[in-house]
Design a protein around this motif. Structure first.
Motif, mmCIF file in Angstrom:
data_model
loop_
_atom_site.group_PDB
_atom_site.id
_atom_site.type_symbol
_atom_site.label_atom_id
_atom_site.label_comp_id
_atom_site.label_asym_id
_atom_site.label_seq_id
_atom_site.Cartn_x
_atom_site.Cartn_y
_atom_site.Cartn_z
ATOM 1 N N THR A 113 0.821 -1.212 0.000
ATOM 2 C CA THR A 113 0.000 0.000 0.000
ATOM 3 C C THR A 113 0.857 1.265 0.000
ATOM 4 O OG1 THR A 113 -0.207 -0.236 2.407
ATOM 5 C CG2 THR A 113 -2.022 -1.055 1.056
ATOM 6 N N LEU A 114 2.048 1.182 0.601
ATOM 7 C CA LEU A 114 2.966 2.319 0.542
ATOM 8 C C LEU A 114 3.336 2.626 -0.903
ATOM 9 C CD1 LEU A 114 4.921 4.344 1.956
ATOM 10 C CD2 LEU A 114 6.612 2.503 1.948
ATOM 11 N N GLY A 115 3.773 1.605 -1.636
ATOM 12 C CA GLY A 115 4.187 1.820 -3.014
ATOM 13 C C GLY A 115 3.041 2.227 -3.913
ATOM 14 N N ALA A 116 1.882 1.582 -3.727
ATOM 15 C CA ALA A 116 0.743 1.874 -4.595
ATOM 16 C C ALA A 116 0.221 3.296 -4.399
ATOM 17 C CB ALA A 116 -0.378 0.868 -4.328
ATOM 18 N N GLY A 117 0.449 3.871 -3.217
ATOM 19 C CA GLY A 117 -0.106 5.199 -2.940
ATOM 20 C C GLY A 117 0.858 6.350 -3.011
ATOM 21 N N LEU A 118 2.158 6.086 -3.238
ATOM 22 C CA LEU A 118 3.157 7.157 -3.168
ATOM 23 C C LEU A 118 2.900 8.291 -4.145
ATOM 24 C CD1 LEU A 118 6.614 5.428 -2.602
ATOM 25 C CD2 LEU A 118 5.557 7.170 -1.183
ATOM 26 N N VAL A 119 2.624 7.949 -5.398
ATOM 27 C CA VAL A 119 2.446 8.990 -6.413
ATOM 28 C C VAL A 119 1.201 9.808 -6.114
ATOM 29 C CG1 VAL A 119 2.156 9.449 -8.870
ATOM 30 C CG2 VAL A 119 3.655 7.596 -8.129
ATOM 31 N N VAL A 120 0.130 9.141 -5.676
ATOM 32 C CA VAL A 120 -1.090 9.866 -5.308
ATOM 33 C C VAL A 120 -0.820 10.779 -4.116
ATOM 34 C CG1 VAL A 120 -3.472 9.631 -4.517
ATOM 35 C CG2 VAL A 120 -2.562 8.042 -6.194
ATOM 36 N N GLY A 121 -0.040 10.298 -3.156
ATOM 37 C CA GLY A 121 0.292 11.123 -2.000
ATOM 38 C C GLY A 121 0.989 12.410 -2.388
ATOM 39 N N GLY A 122 1.882 12.334 -3.364
ATOM 40 C CA GLY A 122 2.543 13.542 -3.855
ATOM 41 C C GLY A 122 1.568 14.517 -4.480
ATOM 42 N N ARG A 123 0.626 13.992 -5.247
ATOM 43 C CA ARG A 123 -0.388 14.859 -5.871
ATOM 44 C C ARG A 123 -1.281 15.519 -4.821
ATOM 45 N NH1 ARG A 123 2.278 15.090 -9.642
ATOM 46 N NH2 ARG A 123 1.994 14.165 -11.700
ATOM 47 N N LEU A 124 -1.635 14.788 -3.778
ATOM 48 C CA LEU A 124 -2.462 15.370 -2.714
ATOM 49 C C LEU A 124 -1.732 16.537 -2.051
ATOM 50 C CD1 LEU A 124 -3.871 12.115 -1.063
ATOM 51 C CD2 LEU A 124 -5.147 13.789 -2.415
ATOM 52 N N ALA B 21 9.059 11.077 -12.606
ATOM 53 C CA ALA B 21 9.907 9.889 -12.751
ATOM 54 C C ALA B 21 10.381 9.363 -11.403
ATOM 55 C CB ALA B 21 11.104 10.216 -13.639
ATOM 56 N N SER B 22 10.854 10.252 -10.533
ATOM 57 C CA SER B 22 11.375 9.802 -9.248
ATOM 58 C C SER B 22 10.277 9.233 -8.366
ATOM 59 C CB SER B 22 12.093 10.946 -8.532
ATOM 60 O OG SER B 22 11.219 12.039 -8.342
ATOM 61 N N GLY B 23 9.067 9.802 -8.451
ATOM 62 C CA GLY B 23 7.944 9.245 -7.700
ATOM 63 C C GLY B 23 7.597 7.846 -8.160
ATOM 64 N N GLY C 125 10.441 18.886 -8.737
ATOM 65 C CA GLY C 125 10.057 17.496 -8.522
ATOM 66 C C GLY C 125 10.571 17.012 -7.196
ATOM 67 N N ALA C 126 10.196 15.815 -6.878
ATOM 68 C CA ALA C 126 10.617 15.227 -5.601
ATOM 69 C C ALA C 126 11.105 13.830 -5.801
ATOM 70 C CB ALA C 126 9.449 15.234 -4.615
ATOM 71 N N LYS C 127 12.179 13.517 -5.147
ATOM 72 C CA LYS C 127 12.680 12.143 -5.149
ATOM 73 C C LYS C 127 12.559 11.595 -3.740
ATOM 74 C CE LYS C 127 16.896 9.426 -5.722
ATOM 75 N NZ LYS C 127 17.092 8.976 -4.387
ATOM 76 N N GLN C 128 11.947 10.449 -3.654
ATOM 77 C CA GLN C 128 11.805 9.841 -2.342
ATOM 78 C C GLN C 128 12.612 8.557 -2.295
ATOM 79 O OE1 GLN C 128 10.495 10.709 0.467
ATOM 80 N NE2 GLN C 128 9.755 12.622 -0.261
ATOM 81 N N ASP C 129 13.502 8.420 -1.308
ATOM 82 C CA ASP C 129 14.232 7.180 -1.093
ATOM 83 C C ASP C 129 13.452 6.348 -0.090
ATOM 84 O OD1 ASP C 129 17.221 9.083 -1.170
ATOM 85 O OD2 ASP C 129 16.452 7.812 -2.746
ATOM 86 N N VAL C 130 12.899 5.168 -0.513
ATOM 87 C CA VAL C 130 12.145 4.306 0.380
ATOM 88 C C VAL C 130 12.896 2.999 0.513
ATOM 89 C CG1 VAL C 130 9.834 3.465 0.930
ATOM 90 C CG2 VAL C 130 10.102 5.364 -0.595
ATOM 91 N N THR C 131 14.121 3.144 0.887
ATOM 92 C CA THR C 131 14.968 1.982 0.964
ATOM 93 C C THR C 131 14.611 1.159 2.190
ATOM 94 O OG1 THR C 131 16.729 3.183 -0.108
ATOM 95 C CG2 THR C 131 17.331 1.184 1.042
ATOM 96 N N VAL C 132 14.437 -0.139 2.001
ATOM 97 C CA VAL C 132 14.085 -1.006 3.110
ATOM 98 C C VAL C 132 15.280 -1.839 3.491
ATOM 99 C CG1 VAL C 132 12.506 -2.786 3.863
ATOM 100 C CG2 VAL C 132 11.735 -1.092 2.291
#
Length: 498
Positions: A62-73, A408-410, A491-498
């Motif tokens: 759910t984190l990955g599926a929602g990241l781009v939408v979160g940026g738009r919000l 692209a980064s999102g 733009g924004a680049k998010q590092d979601v490294t696990v």
């Protein structure tokens, strides 16, 4: 000549950086902190292997599926508002996870927690760009990125410490409860010191596209998690086929808002760039293999070798140290000196580490196992992984235009998280298929074979990427102006490294 008026920097801007780091590290920690909770969840809630895979992988899904939408919000409603909303939701969902009475409710709350993270994470870099500029902004990113990277690395170690410490008899629940005081403190500070800036209500959020992404991801991860236990019935293959169709429909659907002059979730031109599209595949392959093998390592230590949670967490340290060394070498000079070849040296080193680990596992003697028996192979694999992690985004982003960096980064960050969720499903199924027979070493061997296949495919993909990476500051949307050299966020680049 009159002096050009300037606006004084915001007085509390460095406190904003601290709050962003604390909140987002808390978010990223939860992607891996549960890895060591398997036996505790099995004992407390009766969790099966599939349930454990959903607890770990559902969050990343759910984190990955929602990241781009979160940026738009954040663009539409304001980054401060969405940051506070995401942080409050994340803190509340952490409490719900801690109070979960059964494994089914814990899975649901973890899915909600990942959704809250998808709202929270994209706002951080945007808020920093709003409150810092010029050389200060470059310094901020130099601090922000590495600190976030530590979240995934220390997650299993912290989780093991909390579970083994059994503070107030809370056991695994303390893994989630630790977020409450941190989240509440970050909320109070952010509400007081992060300045208000209105969003742009003309920005439209493409909920149709977002729904397609969520459905396609679910159709892919659901059968991967359930297939092994159910014997891979027909419905699992139909779901995976439907997922491919869903992602194809999403790519076509994104052309409609762009043609109407609206902002799509993903800039359609990106998907017409071969280097970028193969880069998406590379991201999924690499992080799916990395996160999957990290999970298998923890499961092997706890279930196969009967390590307690604390020792299993510490057992991840050779991987963490190796990753840090590889990342430092790659980021400091190797990527600049040899260019794209760093992405080819990295997986070769990983494969060498996997081969060494294979023979180390073969040499294990019953009853005398310690983490030092496999530490060399794990550490070498970590060095190779770190070399790739430090450079991969920059080479893929080099294939896109300046005005496409934000989109692209999102997308890359979202694919990274989703790839991790898929890796948890695949590697968990491979390991547990052998663990059910009691042959834990064979389960680890099979996982290493899968990783070798993924790394070989990733290695082939790297030859299609640009030979030079994009500079670090430009990856965060700081593109020097042709006229005056000033910086502007795009733009924004998010590092979601696990």
């Amino acid at each position: 000549m009159d002096a050009t008026p300037t606006t004084a920097p915001y007085r509390w801007r460095w406190l904003i950086l601290v709050v962003m780091i604390v909140a987002e590290v808390m978010d990223l920690l939860d992607a891996s902190i549960v890895n060591v909770a398997g036996p505790a969840l099995e004992e407390s809630l009766g969790a099966s292997s599939v349930g454990l895979q959903w607890v770990i992988g559902g969050y990343a899904l759910t984190l990955g599926a929602g990241l781009v939408v979160g940026g738009r919000l954040g663009d539409r409603y304001g980054r401060r508002r969405m940051f506070l909303t995401g942080l409050a939701a994340f803190t509340l969902s952490s409490l719900l996870c801690a109070l979960a009475p059964n494994i089914e409710s814990l899975i649901v709350f973890r899915l909600l927690q990942g959704t809250a993270g998808a709202i929270l994470l994209p706002q951080g870099l945007g808020l920093l760009r709003e409150n810092f500029s010029g050389p200060e902004l470059t310094k901020v990113f130099a601090i922000f990125g590495p600190v976030l990277g530590l979240g995934g690395i220390i997650g299993p170690v912290l989780g093991g410490f909390l579970i083994e410490g059994d503070i107030l008899g809370l056991g695994w629940r303390s893994v989630f409860l630790v977020n409450l005081p941190i989240g509440l403190a970050a909320l109070a500070i952010a509400a007081k010191f992060v300045p208000k800036k209105p969003g742009d209500r003309t920005v439209r959020v493409d909920m149709g596209g977002a729904g397609l992404v969520v459905a396609s991801c679910a159709l892919l991860v659901l059968p991967l998690n359930q297939g092994q236990e159910d014997g891979w019935p027909l419905w699992t293959w139909l779901c995976m086929a439907a997922s491919v169709v869903g992602f194809g429909l999403f790519a076509l659907q994104q052309r409609r808002p762009a043609a109407a002059g609206r902002e799509p979730l993903v800039t359609p031109a990106l998907l017409r760039k071969p280097a970028f599209t193969v880069g998406l595949g590379g991201i999924a392959l690499f992080f799916g293999g990395l996160i999957g093998t990290q999970l298998v390592l923890t499961l092997f230590l706890q279930i196969g070798q009967h390590f307690n949670a604390g020792d299993a967490g510490l057992g991840n340290l050779p991987l963490a140290v190796g990753t840090a060394i590889g990342g430092a070498v790659s980021g400091a000079f190797l990527a600049d000196r040899i260019g794209r070849k760093v992405l080819q040296v990295g997986p070769v080193v990983q494969l060498a580490g996997a081969a060494l680990l294979w023979f180390e596992l073969d040499a294990l003697s019953t009853g005398s196992f310690s983490i030092w028996d496999i530490a060399p192979g794990v550490a070498v694999a970590g060095v190779g992984a770190g070399m790739v992690i430090a450079a991969l985004f920059s080479f893929i982003l080099a294939a896109v235009d300046d005005d496409e960096i934000g989109s692209a980064s999102g997308v890359l960050s979202a694919v990274q998280a989703i790839g991790g969720s898929i890796g948890v499903a695949i590697f968990g199924s491979v390991f547990f298929a052998q663990a059910e027979t009691g042959d834990f070493t064979a389960g680890f061997h099979h996982a290493l074979i899968v990783q070798a296949c993924l790394l070989t495919a990733f290695l082939a993909i790297t030859f299609l990427l640009p030979k030079k990476g994009r500079p670090e500051d430009e990856q965060h949307g700081i593109i020097p102006s042709a006229s005056d050299g000033s910086s502007a966020g795009c733009g924004a680049k998010q590092d979601v490294t696990v």
